[in-house]
Design an enzyme around this catalytic site. Structure first.
Site, PDB file in Angstrom:
ATOM      1  N   TYR A  74       0.828  -1.205   0.000  1.00  0.00           N
ATOM      2  CA  TYR A  74       0.000   0.000   0.000  1.00  0.00           C
ATOM      3  C   TYR A  74       0.865   1.258   0.000  1.00  0.00           C
ATOM      4  O   TYR A  74       0.630   2.190  -0.765  1.00  0.00           O
ATOM      5  CB  TYR A  74      -0.935  -0.001   1.214  1.00  0.00           C
ATOM      6  CG  TYR A  74      -1.995   1.089   1.120  1.00  0.00           C
ATOM      7  CD1 TYR A  74      -3.256   0.803   0.603  1.00  0.00           C
ATOM      8  CD2 TYR A  74      -1.712   2.396   1.499  1.00  0.00           C
ATOM      9  CE1 TYR A  74      -4.216   1.789   0.485  1.00  0.00           C
ATOM     10  CE2 TYR A  74      -2.668   3.388   1.375  1.00  0.00           C
ATOM     11  CZ  TYR A  74      -3.912   3.083   0.867  1.00  0.00           C
ATOM     12  OH  TYR A  74      -4.849   4.056   0.735  1.00  0.00           O
ATOM     13  N   PHE A 126      -5.635  20.762 -24.878  1.00  0.00           N
ATOM     14  CA  PHE A 126      -6.284  19.492 -25.179  1.00  0.00           C
ATOM     15  C   PHE A 126      -7.663  19.533 -24.491  1.00  0.00           C
ATOM     16  O   PHE A 126      -7.834  20.238 -23.510  1.00  0.00           O
ATOM     17  CB  PHE A 126      -5.418  18.353 -24.628  1.00  0.00           C
ATOM     18  CG  PHE A 126      -6.024  17.015 -24.857  1.00  0.00           C
ATOM     19  CD1 PHE A 126      -6.146  16.513 -26.140  1.00  0.00           C
ATOM     20  CD2 PHE A 126      -6.486  16.243 -23.797  1.00  0.00           C
ATOM     21  CE1 PHE A 126      -6.729  15.272 -26.355  1.00  0.00           C
ATOM     22  CE2 PHE A 126      -7.060  15.002 -24.016  1.00  0.00           C
ATOM     23  CZ  PHE A 126      -7.184  14.518 -25.292  1.00  0.00           C
ATOM     24  N   ASP A 127      -8.646  18.777 -25.021  1.00  0.00           N
ATOM     25  CA  ASP A 127     -10.032  18.866 -24.500  1.00  0.00           C
ATOM     26  C   ASP A 127     -10.132  18.734 -22.982  1.00  0.00           C
ATOM     27  O   ASP A 127     -10.838  19.487 -22.338  1.00  0.00           O
ATOM     28  CB  ASP A 127     -10.998  17.778 -24.990  1.00  0.00           C
ATOM     29  CG  ASP A 127     -10.651  17.110 -26.282  1.00  0.00           C
ATOM     30  OD1 ASP A 127      -9.657  17.490 -26.906  1.00  0.00           O
ATOM     31  OD2 ASP A 127     -11.405  16.204 -26.649  1.00  0.00           O
ATOM     32  N   ASP A 216       2.297  20.135 -20.700  1.00  0.00           N
ATOM     33  CA  ASP A 216       1.358  19.033 -20.817  1.00  0.00           C
ATOM     34  C   ASP A 216       2.105  18.084 -21.765  1.00  0.00           C
ATOM     35  O   ASP A 216       2.144  18.299 -22.968  1.00  0.00           O
ATOM     36  CB  ASP A 216       0.045  19.561 -21.437  1.00  0.00           C
ATOM     37  CG  ASP A 216      -1.012  18.486 -21.565  1.00  0.00           C
ATOM     38  OD1 ASP A 216      -0.738  17.330 -21.217  1.00  0.00           O
ATOM     39  OD2 ASP A 216      -2.119  18.814 -22.032  1.00  0.00           O
ATOM     40  N   ALA A 218       2.340  14.709 -22.720  1.00  0.00           N
ATOM     41  CA  ALA A 218       1.959  13.343 -23.124  1.00  0.00           C
ATOM     42  C   ALA A 218       2.852  12.771 -24.228  1.00  0.00           C
ATOM     43  O   ALA A 218       3.102  11.572 -24.260  1.00  0.00           O
ATOM     44  CB  ALA A 218       0.498  13.330 -23.578  1.00  0.00           C
ATOM     45  N   LYS A 259       0.249   7.728 -23.637  1.00  0.00           N
ATOM     46  CA  LYS A 259       0.874   8.009 -24.937  1.00  0.00           C
ATOM     47  C   LYS A 259       2.362   7.632 -24.844  1.00  0.00           C
ATOM     48  O   LYS A 259       2.671   6.461 -24.939  1.00  0.00           O
ATOM     49  CB  LYS A 259       0.688   9.488 -25.316  1.00  0.00           C
ATOM     50  CG  LYS A 259      -0.731   9.845 -25.722  1.00  0.00           C
ATOM     51  CD  LYS A 259      -1.645  10.039 -24.548  1.00  0.00           C
ATOM     52  CE  LYS A 259      -2.961  10.649 -24.946  1.00  0.00           C
ATOM     53  NZ  LYS A 259      -3.551  11.414 -23.867  1.00  0.00           N
ATOM     54  N   HIS A 451     -20.636  14.237 -29.817  1.00  0.00           N
ATOM     55  CA  HIS A 451     -20.104  13.264 -30.778  1.00  0.00           C
ATOM     56  C   HIS A 451     -20.003  11.853 -30.209  1.00  0.00           C
ATOM     57  O   HIS A 451     -20.079  10.883 -30.940  1.00  0.00           O
ATOM     58  CB  HIS A 451     -18.751  13.717 -31.324  1.00  0.00           C
ATOM     59  CG  HIS A 451     -17.712  13.935 -30.264  1.00  0.00           C
ATOM     60  ND1 HIS A 451     -17.722  15.035 -29.440  1.00  0.00           N
ATOM     61  CD2 HIS A 451     -16.644  13.191 -29.875  1.00  0.00           C
ATOM     62  CE1 HIS A 451     -16.700  14.952 -28.609  1.00  0.00           C
ATOM     63  NE2 HIS A 451     -16.036  13.847 -28.847  1.00  0.00           N
TER      64      HIS A 451
HETATM   65  C1  PLP Z   1      -4.478  12.346 -23.604  1.00  0.00           C
HETATM   66  C2  PLP Z   1      -4.081  13.703 -23.220  1.00  0.00           C
HETATM   67  C3  PLP Z   1      -4.482  14.252 -21.992  1.00  0.00           C
HETATM   68  C4  PLP Z   1      -5.425  13.547 -21.040  1.00  0.00           C
HETATM   69  O1  PLP Z   1      -4.891  12.367 -20.580  1.00  0.00           O
HETATM   70  P1  PLP Z   1      -5.763  11.085 -20.180  1.00  0.00           P
HETATM   71  O2  PLP Z   1      -4.701  10.108 -19.788  1.00  0.00           O
HETATM   72  O3  PLP Z   1      -6.538  10.676 -21.399  1.00  0.00           O
HETATM   73  O4  PLP Z   1      -6.640  11.470 -19.061  1.00  0.00           O
HETATM   74  C5  PLP Z   1      -4.047  15.530 -21.691  1.00  0.00           C
HETATM   75  N1  PLP Z   1      -3.272  16.233 -22.525  1.00  0.00           N
HETATM   76  C6  PLP Z   1      -2.865  15.728 -23.706  1.00  0.00           C
HETATM   77  C7  PLP Z   1      -1.997  16.546 -24.613  1.00  0.00           C
HETATM   78  C8  PLP Z   1      -3.269  14.447 -24.100  1.00  0.00           C
HETATM   79  O5  PLP Z   1      -2.893  13.978 -25.282  1.00  0.00           O
END
Ligand code: PLP
Length: 467
Positions: A74, A126-127, A216, A218, A259, A451
């Site tokens: 844990y 990103f969304d 950010d 990823a 990613k 969508h």
């Molecule tokens: C995928 C992504 C996120 C969100 O990450 P999740 O693991 O899907 O929650 C944030 N910023 C970027 C640039 C991404 O490609």
């Protein structure tokens, strides 16, 4: 350049997962049952799935071995310390906080730094980053470089517009801007990379105004590879050295390891600010769990740590970026216009130009998306007026998408060159009869993110307007 079509896969296949192409008749029935929305098709009914590159990659034998090493204690598990060491080495940050995916990192980070009415500039949000900013009362501002919206074949179209950022900071005041973000690569802008020069300038500007600067990140490794390829002075550096230099200019980073973590789940926050770390951890314990496991099992954390080391391998990145470039070239040869240059993780077809006879309110991108499944069992995603158009759920105003795109995202290490050639062949067959493709109408939709769940239907002869 070499004279091969594309760099061959720098791995061989040890375990296989069967996929099958259903008959045309079955595909037609499935489309009808899914109401022409590919999100509602079961994965087993898809032949080639290019819906997303997020969490869909294949793990290596080393990562599968790492799963076995996972320590499920844990608190204070060995898995955490292996992960922490890896992320510290890449990012150079003192504190590494695991989270089970990127949006949780966003949630706890923005909850800890934002006040209502604060601004958060980004090259392009990103969304989920936008949604988390807005959810905590912040205002998300996109400041992409002017070249981003053009079809010019130049590198680093993911850059932020530093001049506009500077005048924005001067206008709003640094106290209204708790953080500036840089998304590497710039996902919502076609996976386009950001240059080291742009990172350096943005960092210096933020420092001058006393504003935090975060990534950010990823797709940080894909971004580092583009820097090595196209930015003077980086040709002889390793990917790891380039990544380390990138992170050295940032105060911290939020990562979705689904990613470039080469993992199916995972993420983290890396930072040096101890006060902020304490605030984040208080929240993390409520939402995700103890800060040495952050919503993940020990084995997930070990697989992510192994993936973060593998992703820095230059042969892997040359194959990855080369595969995307090759995919773009064969899609163009098949007759579909694409956004150029190709970025790091997907090909974007300009469906508005490909199907000019279908007006925007009859969803040319969705028409092509549906046709790709009908033709070859291929799943893509519309990024156009179905995703971004309609009525603003808050103001009720009509919104239009900047472009009618179809994204073909490529999962990491999953599909071979011949799978991609198959997809291009499907496009070539569609190109021959593209003038017969019809638009669609929405039968039922939700107010937010329509969508994902909208029911649609093909237009009948008498409903078709000339575009
Ligand atoms: C995928 C992504 C996120 C969100 O990450 P999740 O693991 O899907 O929650 C944030 N910023 C970027 C640039 C991404 O490609």
């Amino acid at each position: 350049m070499h004279d091969y079509r594309h760099p061959a896969e720098p791995f061989r296949i040890k375990s296989v997962e069967s996929i099958r192409l259903l008959s045309r008749q079955e595909r037609l029935r499935i489309l009808q049952e899914a109401r022409y929305n590919v999100f509602k098709i079961k994965a087993e009914d898809i032949y080639i799935d290019l819906l997303t590159d997020s969490g869909t990659g294949a793990m290596s034998n080393e990562q599968w071995a790492a799963l076995m090493r996972g320590d499920e204690s844990y608190a204070g598990a060995r898995s955490f310390y292996r992960f922490e060491k890896t992320v510290r080495e890449i990012t150079g940050k003192k504190f590494i906080i695991p989270c089970h995916q990127g949006r949780v990192a966003e949630n706890v980070f923005f909850s800890s730094v934002l006040k209502a009415g604060d601004y958060v500039p980004n090259n392009t949000h990103f969304d989920t980053t936008r949604a988390n900013t807005q959810h905590k009362g912040g205002i998300a501002i996109d400041l992409p470089c002017p070249e981003a919206a053009t079809n010019e074949q130049i590198p680093f179209k993911g850059n932020i517009d530093v001049e506009r950022l500077e005048s924005f900071i001067e206008k709003k005041g640094a106290d209204k801007i708790p953080v500036v973000f840089m998304t590497v690569t710039n996902n919502s802008s076609g996976g386009q990379p950001v240059s080291m020069a742009n990172i350096r300038e943005t960092s210096a500007l933020c420092k001058k105004h006393g504003i935090r600067f975060y990534f950010d990140c990823a797709r940080f490794a894909e971004n580092a590879y583009f820097i090595k390829q196209s930015e003077p002075g980086y040709q002889d550096k390793s990917i790891k050295e380039i990544a380390q230099e990138m992170f050295s200019y940032a105060d911290g980073a939020l990562m979705s390891a689904k990613k470039d973590g080469l993992a199916n789940i995972g993420g983290f926050i890396a930072l040096n600010d101890d006060g902020l770390r304490q605030k984040i951890i208080e929240l993390l314990i409520i939402i995700e769990g103890f800060p040495t496991y952050g919503g993940m099992s020990g084995r997930d954390i070990d697989a992510m740590a192994a993936g973060l080391q593998e992703v820095l391998n230059e042969e892997y990145l040359a194959y990855r970026v080369g595969q995307i470039e090759y995919f773009g070239s064969i899609i163009e040869q098949a007759g579909a216009p694409i956004i150029k240059p190709t970025g790091g993780h997907a090909i974007f077809i300009d469906a508005g130009h490909y199907l000019p006879h279908i007006p925007v309110d009859q969803f040319p991108g969705q028409s092509l998306t549906v046709e790709l499944y009908r033709e070859g069992g291929v799943r893509a995603v519309e990024i156009g007026s179905l995703m971004f158009g309609g009525l603003d759920p808050v103001t009720g105003e009509k919104i239009t998408a900047p472009r009618e795109l179809v994204r073909l995202a490529v999962p990491r290490r999953v599909y071979t060159g011949s799978h991609l050639e198959y997809v291009a062949d499907c496009i070539a067959r569609i190109t021959k009869r593209k003038n017969d493709l019809r638009g669609l109408k929405i039968i039922r939709q939700a107010a937010f993110l329509r969508h994902f769940t909208a029911d649609m239907a093909p237009l009948k002869e008498e409903e078709i307007k000339v575009g």
